[in-house]
Scaffold this motif. Structure first.
Motif, PDB file in Angstrom:
ATOM      1  N   LEU A 179       0.837  -1.194   0.000  1.00 16.26           N
ATOM      2  CA  LEU A 179       0.000   0.000   0.000  1.00 16.26           C
ATOM      3  C   LEU A 179       0.877   1.251   0.000  1.00 16.26           C
ATOM      4  O   LEU A 179       1.785   1.386   0.816  1.00 16.26           O
ATOM      5  CB  LEU A 179      -0.900   0.000   1.243  1.00 16.26           C
ATOM      6  N   ILE A 180       0.613   2.145  -0.914  1.00 10.10           N
ATOM      7  CA  ILE A 180       1.315   3.422  -0.974  1.00 10.10           C
ATOM      8  C   ILE A 180       0.469   4.484  -0.285  1.00 10.10           C
ATOM      9  O   ILE A 180       0.953   5.239   0.540  1.00 10.10           O
ATOM     10  CB  ILE A 180       1.601   3.839  -2.429  1.00 10.10           C
ATOM     11  N   GLN A 181      -0.811   4.510  -0.653  1.00 10.69           N
ATOM     12  CA  GLN A 181      -1.712   5.497  -0.073  1.00 10.69           C
ATOM     13  C   GLN A 181      -3.146   5.025  -0.216  1.00 10.69           C
ATOM     14  O   GLN A 181      -3.521   4.444  -1.233  1.00 10.69           O
ATOM     15  CB  GLN A 181      -1.532   6.855  -0.784  1.00 10.69           C
ATOM     16  N   ASN A 182      -3.942   5.284   0.793  1.00 10.87           N
ATOM     17  CA  ASN A 182      -5.367   4.978   0.769  1.00 10.87           C
ATOM     18  C   ASN A 182      -6.060   6.175   1.404  1.00 10.87           C
ATOM     19  O   ASN A 182      -6.003   6.342   2.621  1.00 10.87           O
ATOM     20  CB  ASN A 182      -5.655   3.690   1.534  1.00 10.87           C
ATOM     21  N   ALA A 183      -6.659   7.014   0.569  1.00 17.04           N
ATOM     22  CA  ALA A 183      -7.229   8.255   1.085  1.00 17.04           C
ATOM     23  C   ALA A 183      -8.363   8.725   0.189  1.00 17.04           C
ATOM     24  O   ALA A 183      -8.417   8.391  -0.989  1.00 17.04           O
ATOM     25  CB  ALA A 183      -6.151   9.341   1.140  1.00 17.04           C
ATOM     26  N   THR A 184      -9.254   9.486   0.752  1.00 18.52           N
ATOM     27  CA  THR A 184     -10.296  10.124  -0.033  1.00 18.52           C
ATOM     28  C   THR A 184      -9.750  11.445  -0.548  1.00 18.52           C
ATOM     29  O   THR A 184      -9.284  12.278   0.231  1.00 18.52           O
ATOM     30  CB  THR A 184     -11.569  10.337   0.803  1.00 18.52           C
ATOM     31  N   ARG A 185      -9.770  11.594  -1.855  1.00 14.66           N
ATOM     32  CA  ARG A 185      -9.216  12.769  -2.522  1.00 14.66           C
ATOM     33  C   ARG A 185     -10.352  13.600  -3.113  1.00 14.66           C
ATOM     34  O   ARG A 185     -11.411  13.070  -3.425  1.00 14.66           O
ATOM     35  CB  ARG A 185      -8.272  12.340  -3.646  1.00 14.66           C
TER      36      ARG A 185
END
Length: 82
Positions: free
Chosen positions: A28-34
């Motif tokens: 996982l590099i990033q898990n975010a709401t953009r």
């Protein structure tokens, strides 16, 4: 020299996009709401690699996908949410 491969999963919504970026090993590099903006979504993976993305096929997703492809060169596939 080959480029690094990255993968992105996108859940299209009108005002925001939950996005997950992973490397080729599944880390996982990033898990975010953009925000619903191609620039913000492109930040889920590092620049310079080849990106393969899947986005939920729903109203608005095709237009967003075309914009993402045009500006980033990502390979984007529409996917059924099921």
């Amino acid at each position: 020299m080959s480029k690094l491969a990255y993968y992105a999963g996108l859940d299209y919504h009108r005002h925001s996009i939950p996005a997950c970026g992973m490397d080729a090993q599944g880390n996982l590099i990033q898990n975010a709401t953009r925000p619903n903006d191609w620039r913000a979504v492109a930040e889920v993976v590092p620049e310079g690699g080849t990106v393969f993305a899947a986005i939920e096929a729903c109203c608005g997703a095709a237009d967003f996908s075309e914009e993402l492809i045009r500006h980033t060169g990502w390979s984007v596939s529409l996917a059924h949410p099921g």
